[in-house]
Design a protein around this motif. Sequence first.
Motif, PDB file in Angstrom:
ATOM      1  N   ALA B 147       5.077 -25.074  32.894  1.00 47.87           N
ATOM      2  CA  ALA B 147       3.900 -25.666  32.250  1.00 47.87           C
ATOM      3  C   ALA B 147       4.180 -27.114  31.860  1.00 47.87           C
ATOM      4  CB  ALA B 147       3.511 -24.850  31.019  1.00 47.87           C
ATOM      5  N   LEU B 148       5.381 -27.369  31.321  1.00 50.92           N
ATOM      6  CA  LEU B 148       5.734 -28.736  30.917  1.00 50.92           C
ATOM      7  C   LEU B 148       5.722 -29.675  32.109  1.00 50.92           C
ATOM      8  CD1 LEU B 148       8.607 -28.130  28.364  1.00 50.92           C
ATOM      9  CD2 LEU B 148       6.554 -29.461  27.954  1.00 50.92           C
ATOM     10  N   GLU B 149       6.164 -29.160  33.263  1.00 51.99           N
ATOM     11  CA  GLU B 149       6.202 -30.026  34.438  1.00 51.99           C
ATOM     12  C   GLU B 149       4.819 -30.219  35.041  1.00 51.99           C
ATOM     13  OE1 GLU B 149       9.173 -28.129  36.745  1.00 51.99           O
ATOM     14  OE2 GLU B 149      10.793 -29.054  35.582  1.00 51.99           O
ATOM     15  N   ARG B 150       3.925 -29.257  34.779  1.00 50.23           N
ATOM     16  CA  ARG B 150       2.590 -29.355  35.354  1.00 50.23           C
ATOM     17  C   ARG B 150       1.700 -30.299  34.549  1.00 50.23           C
ATOM     18  NH1 ARG B 150       2.046 -23.951  35.926  1.00 50.23           N
ATOM     19  NH2 ARG B 150       0.617 -23.842  34.216  1.00 50.23           N
ATOM     20  N   ILE B 151       2.047 -30.503  33.277  1.00 53.16           N
ATOM     21  CA  ILE B 151       1.215 -31.384  32.452  1.00 53.16           C
ATOM     22  C   ILE B 151       1.265 -32.800  33.009  1.00 53.16           C
ATOM     23  CG2 ILE B 151       0.971 -32.440  30.186  1.00 53.16           C
ATOM     24  CD1 ILE B 151       2.118 -29.949  28.973  1.00 53.16           C
ATOM     25  N   ASP B 152       0.107 -33.361  33.231  1.00 52.29           N
ATOM     26  CA  ASP B 152       0.023 -34.740  33.678  1.00 52.29           C
ATOM     27  C   ASP B 152       0.622 -35.639  32.600  1.00 52.29           C
ATOM     28  OD1 ASP B 152      -0.711 -37.253  34.423  1.00 52.29           O
ATOM     29  OD2 ASP B 152      -2.779 -36.730  34.902  1.00 52.29           O
ATOM     30  N   PRO B 153       1.660 -36.426  32.928  1.00 54.29           N
ATOM     31  CA  PRO B 153       2.280 -37.271  31.897  1.00 54.29           C
ATOM     32  C   PRO B 153       1.277 -38.191  31.212  1.00 54.29           C
ATOM     33  CG  PRO B 153       3.440 -37.493  33.993  1.00 54.29           C
ATOM     34  CD  PRO B 153       2.289 -36.576  34.239  1.00 54.29           C
ATOM     35  N   SER B 154       0.204 -38.557  31.909  1.00 48.94           N
ATOM     36  CA  SER B 154      -0.731 -39.499  31.287  1.00 48.94           C
ATOM     37  C   SER B 154      -1.487 -38.857  30.125  1.00 48.94           C
ATOM     38  CB  SER B 154      -1.692 -40.072  32.323  1.00 48.94           C
ATOM     39  OG  SER B 154      -2.453 -39.064  32.925  1.00 48.94           O
ATOM     40  N   LEU B 155      -1.526 -37.505  30.062  1.00 50.96           N
ATOM     41  CA  LEU B 155      -2.130 -36.870  28.884  1.00 50.96           C
ATOM     42  C   LEU B 155      -1.364 -37.245  27.627  1.00 50.96           C
ATOM     43  CD1 LEU B 155      -2.892 -33.291  30.230  1.00 50.96           C
ATOM     44  CD2 LEU B 155      -4.550 -35.007  29.569  1.00 50.96           C
ATOM     45  N   GLU B 156      -0.025 -37.270  27.755  1.00 50.91           N
ATOM     46  CA  GLU B 156       0.793 -37.623  26.599  1.00 50.91           C
ATOM     47  C   GLU B 156       0.804 -39.136  26.372  1.00 50.91           C
ATOM     48  OE1 GLU B 156       3.808 -35.439  28.440  1.00 50.91           O
ATOM     49  OE2 GLU B 156       3.920 -33.918  26.878  1.00 50.91           O
ATOM     50  N   GLU B 157       0.803 -39.886  27.474  1.00 54.20           N
ATOM     51  CA  GLU B 157       0.785 -41.345  27.328  1.00 54.20           C
ATOM     52  C   GLU B 157      -0.509 -41.797  26.658  1.00 54.20           C
ATOM     53  OE1 GLU B 157       3.529 -42.019  31.292  1.00 54.20           O
ATOM     54  OE2 GLU B 157       1.409 -42.519  31.358  1.00 54.20           O
ATOM     55  N   ALA B 158      -1.616 -41.118  26.990  1.00 52.98           N
ATOM     56  CA  ALA B 158      -2.898 -41.474  26.367  1.00 52.98           C
ATOM     57  C   ALA B 158      -2.823 -41.274  24.860  1.00 52.98           C
ATOM     58  CB  ALA B 158      -4.023 -40.626  26.962  1.00 52.98           C
ATOM     59  N   ALA B 159      -2.084 -40.223  24.415  1.00 59.56           N
ATOM     60  CA  ALA B 159      -1.951 -40.007  22.976  1.00 59.56           C
ATOM     61  C   ALA B 159      -1.132 -41.121  22.334  1.00 59.56           C
ATOM     62  CB  ALA B 159      -1.296 -38.648  22.710  1.00 59.56           C
ATOM     63  N   ARG B 160      -0.060 -41.552  23.035  1.00 60.66           N
ATOM     64  CA  ARG B 160       0.738 -42.649  22.488  1.00 60.66           C
ATOM     65  C   ARG B 160      -0.124 -43.901  22.344  1.00 60.66           C
ATOM     66  NH1 ARG B 160       6.269 -42.212  22.846  1.00 60.66           N
ATOM     67  NH2 ARG B 160       6.224 -43.863  21.272  1.00 60.66           N
ATOM     68  N   LEU B 161      -0.908 -44.213  23.398  1.00 56.43           N
ATOM     69  CA  LEU B 161      -1.756 -45.405  23.350  1.00 56.43           C
ATOM     70  C   LEU B 161      -2.837 -45.282  22.291  1.00 56.43           C
ATOM     71  CD1 LEU B 161      -1.668 -47.998  25.148  1.00 56.43           C
ATOM     72  CD2 LEU B 161      -0.299 -46.149  26.016  1.00 56.43           C
ATOM     73  N   SER B 162      -3.196 -44.009  21.925  1.00 51.54           N
ATOM     74  CA  SER B 162      -4.200 -43.809  20.882  1.00 51.54           C
ATOM     75  C   SER B 162      -3.600 -43.990  19.497  1.00 51.54           C
ATOM     76  CB  SER B 162      -4.794 -42.403  20.977  1.00 51.54           C
ATOM     77  OG  SER B 162      -5.406 -42.232  22.216  1.00 51.54           O
ATOM     78  N   GLY B 163      -2.289 -44.173  19.432  1.00 45.76           N
ATOM     79  CA  GLY B 163      -1.667 -44.432  18.137  1.00 45.76           C
ATOM     80  C   GLY B 163      -0.806 -43.296  17.626  1.00 45.76           C
ATOM     81  N   ALA B 164      -0.526 -42.265  18.451  1.00 51.50           N
ATOM     82  CA  ALA B 164       0.290 -41.153  17.988  1.00 51.50           C
ATOM     83  C   ALA B 164       1.765 -41.438  18.249  1.00 51.50           C
ATOM     84  CB  ALA B 164      -0.122 -39.860  18.687  1.00 51.50           C
ATOM     85  N   THR B 165       2.619 -41.080  17.294  1.00 52.11           N
ATOM     86  CA  THR B 165       4.060 -41.214  17.512  1.00 52.11           C
ATOM     87  C   THR B 165       4.491 -40.158  18.523  1.00 52.11           C
ATOM     88  OG1 THR B 165       4.489 -39.661  15.751  1.00 52.11           O
ATOM     89  CG2 THR B 165       4.445 -41.975  15.144  1.00 52.11           C
ATOM     90  N   ALA B 166       5.733 -40.264  18.988  1.00 49.38           N
ATOM     91  CA  ALA B 166       6.232 -39.300  19.968  1.00 49.38           C
ATOM     92  C   ALA B 166       6.165 -37.888  19.391  1.00 49.38           C
ATOM     93  CB  ALA B 166       7.661 -39.656  20.379  1.00 49.38           C
ATOM     94  N   ALA B 167       6.551 -37.734  18.122  1.00 49.54           N
ATOM     95  CA  ALA B 167       6.555 -36.410  17.505  1.00 49.54           C
ATOM     96  C   ALA B 167       5.133 -35.876  17.360  1.00 49.54           C
ATOM     97  CB  ALA B 167       7.236 -36.476  16.136  1.00 49.54           C
ATOM     98  N   ARG B 168       4.235 -36.735  16.934  1.00 49.48           N
ATOM     99  CA  ARG B 168       2.840 -36.331  16.772  1.00 49.48           C
ATOM    100  C   ARG B 168       2.217 -35.962  18.117  1.00 49.48           C
ATOM    101  NH1 ARG B 168      -1.419 -37.025  12.683  1.00 49.48           N
ATOM    102  NH2 ARG B 168      -3.076 -35.816  13.650  1.00 49.48           N
TER     103      ARG B 168
END
Lengths: 339, 534
Positions: B147-168
């Motif tokens: 599942a971790l490998e299937r997640i599109d990395p940009s889903l997480e990158e979009a959260a970072r760009l939205s202002g979320a820390t890595a942990a958040r």
Amino acid sequence: MSAVELTGIEKSFGATAVVKRLSLEVKEHELLALLGPSGCGKTTTLRMIAGLERPDRGRIQLAGQLVDDGAMFVQPEKRGLGMVFQSYAVWPHKSVFENVAYPLQLRREPAIDARVMEALGWVRLAALAHRRPHELSGGQLQRVALARALVGRPKVLLLDEPLSNLDVALREELRGEIASLRAKLGTTMILVTHDQGEALALADRVAVMNRGVIEQLAAPDVVYREPSTPFVAGFVGGANVLDGEVRNGRFHVEGHAFALPVTAEDGPVTLVVRAEDIALGTTGTPLALQARLFLGSSTEYRLSLGSTVLRITGPAINGLTPGSSASASLRAVRLYRKP
Amino acid sequence: MKRALPFALALLGTVFIPLAVLLAKSGSPATWAPLWLSDAATRALTGTLVSSLGAASVALLLGVPFAWLVARTDVAGLRVMRTVLTLPSAIPPYIWTMGWIALANPKSGWLTLLVGQGRVDIYGFGGMAFVLGTSALPLVVLSTAAALERIDPSLEEAARLSGATAARTFRSVTLPLITPAAMSGAALVFVFASASFGVPYLLGVSANPPAPTLTTRIYGEVLMGEAGLSRAAVLSVELLLLAVLVLGLNAWIARAGRVRLPRGKGLGRALVSLGRARLPVSLGAWLVAGVVILLPLGAVFLTGLQPTWGQWGSFTLKHWGVVLQPRTLHAAGVSLGLAGAAALLVVAVGLAIALTRQRWLETLADAPSAIPGTVLALALLVTFSRDVRFVAFEQVAFVLALGNTFWLLLLSYVVKHLALGVRSASDSLAQADPTLGEAARLSGAGRLRAFIDGIFPQVRGALAGAALLTFLTVVSELTMSVLLIPTGSDVLGTLLFELQSYADPSSAAVIASALLLVVLAALTVQMSRRAEAR
């Protein structure tokens, strides 16, 4: 003060240098397009501005503030940017509203509901606020991503091939939407694309990238009319690019010789000629016709030129069928001296 | 449809009718209540629930962090760690148990002596949950990592760009997206643990106080003969219902909470650089993986080399003589033969079933894999212990005398693992390019020839993998073997089990070591072939 400033950026993945000594300035309220074929380093450049990749060397400044110079590094969430991804990246476990609200929630901003609905209004999705992402089409998902990237009023909006996953009709619709949002909000934008039409239509300035360097940085019409390198001419205008030699005022290539419409010194050159700048008729250099493609407003002829092909567009000519011979003459060319 | 019918009838006769016979054995509605609610039955059910929930929790707590480490980070020794983490699925759980008994028995365990007597005791429900959970670790690690490998990395990158820390970002985006996969892995661990026999027997029966589970109770009742059979049947029905309930719940949750993971079109997997934490995190991860996976295997090898069981320090090869004893050789021969036959049959029948392209038949053939081995074996035992007579046209009589033969054992192995053959055949056929077969037809090949030349080469690899997996599972099978083994014979599983629990744990450790060497060699060969194929 420029919105984004890159100075001497270098980046390699393993042994491959992806970006080579790149410097670039993006002015405030400008839309700059990074245009180039895949693997030219444009997406990597954008991701370094976002803070998703780190350059091996060089400095990045946002609105005069240093964000990365090797030693110091500002995390992506602290840069105040918005980003739209090729794959939409809309969170599948959150509703449309929750997706757009997320950046505001993180900053604990007031009046979230109103601002989310305002942003959804910009992209005409207010009616779908409580849908789940899997109920939406690709075009709608990308508009959600656009609203989410803009809701926090970012200093710079980064667009990474935002239209590439959409079909042609949606692409043109969303292209218009980006242009009107920009007129409304005045946000500085950097658009990464491999589609020259998209870059030329939207951008104030286009940076054409090839193999990690910017080959030309200019206004769209300048890039189109006066390409500074054979690569730019070939990539942006779709022109014929021929490596040959000038002897006695004639251009020799693959065993054929063409009269030149300009005077040129003898020596090896790269000659660039647009498909519409070649005339087919009774005078000129005789070549064999390989194929004839009807394109609607014009017809494309492909003529054998040794190991390559010369493409010519023009009006349909009766009787000119594959196998027959036609004479080509060059009406306007650009010559690039070989170093 | 016509071709599917014989398979359906065969499955009916070998799985579903025996289950009905078993249900009938469990008595009538009038006698159910006292049997179901008897003290012994309740304690066994509670034991199974406690140890299986414990095992699922252990697998979840260890598996999710490990999945994250191997799927996302630059932890040191990444590739080796991936292999080590999948190791438990190839090794029978009772071998882990043997290792842990040598390490942490309350009297002479190596760990016990290290930390002081009275501090560790592998016997009982706690130890059971721990050993079951760690030996089922790959179920959680693999599904979560996938599942971790299937997640599109940009889903997480979009959260970072939205202002979320890595942990958040991990908490608000990654975790919700991998939860269904992790929970489904944990549900499989639960079913695996509740169906397990060797581990709860070795750790529960001699525990103080005894820690009974459904499977060990069933075995105990069967040993009592005809009198215990109806009680065993009741417990089997409970065990079967539990498995069906959990698997059904899992399927329902998976459907209700389904989050469609869009295919990643980003730059591939996003590697999190651990940075300064890399050394301590890697050391910690390797320490845990080493203790949980490598230490018990090492203990099995070392136990076989000690002069006296439980005395650490000096080494001898004297126990290795057991490998060449006639009884061991006989058991090994039987096991290898049965495993080879089962592997071939599973793949051949699986391919034939997949080729009928009837979904309902595939589902029917899938079902036995969900039936706990103890239940399946008991159903076959009660159905075929007496000869079954078929009379055709009132003249010709067939007698099916399977009771107390290796044929019944082989039958149980094949139906239990049939799903493996069906699934790999059906998946690889679905992925195979049909035009290669069609091109062969148009070149003049007949249907069979076109299949052999055009389609079979495309599915061969997957079928070989399924055959190897079946072989490795069957060669050391214990749960069904203890119930169905013909009197006076052994397979490797039952021999090991008898030596370990009654007679000679040192010899058991030697045979287990030999078995481990075979398994590790087979895995190495398979992995190097896979690496070559790439």
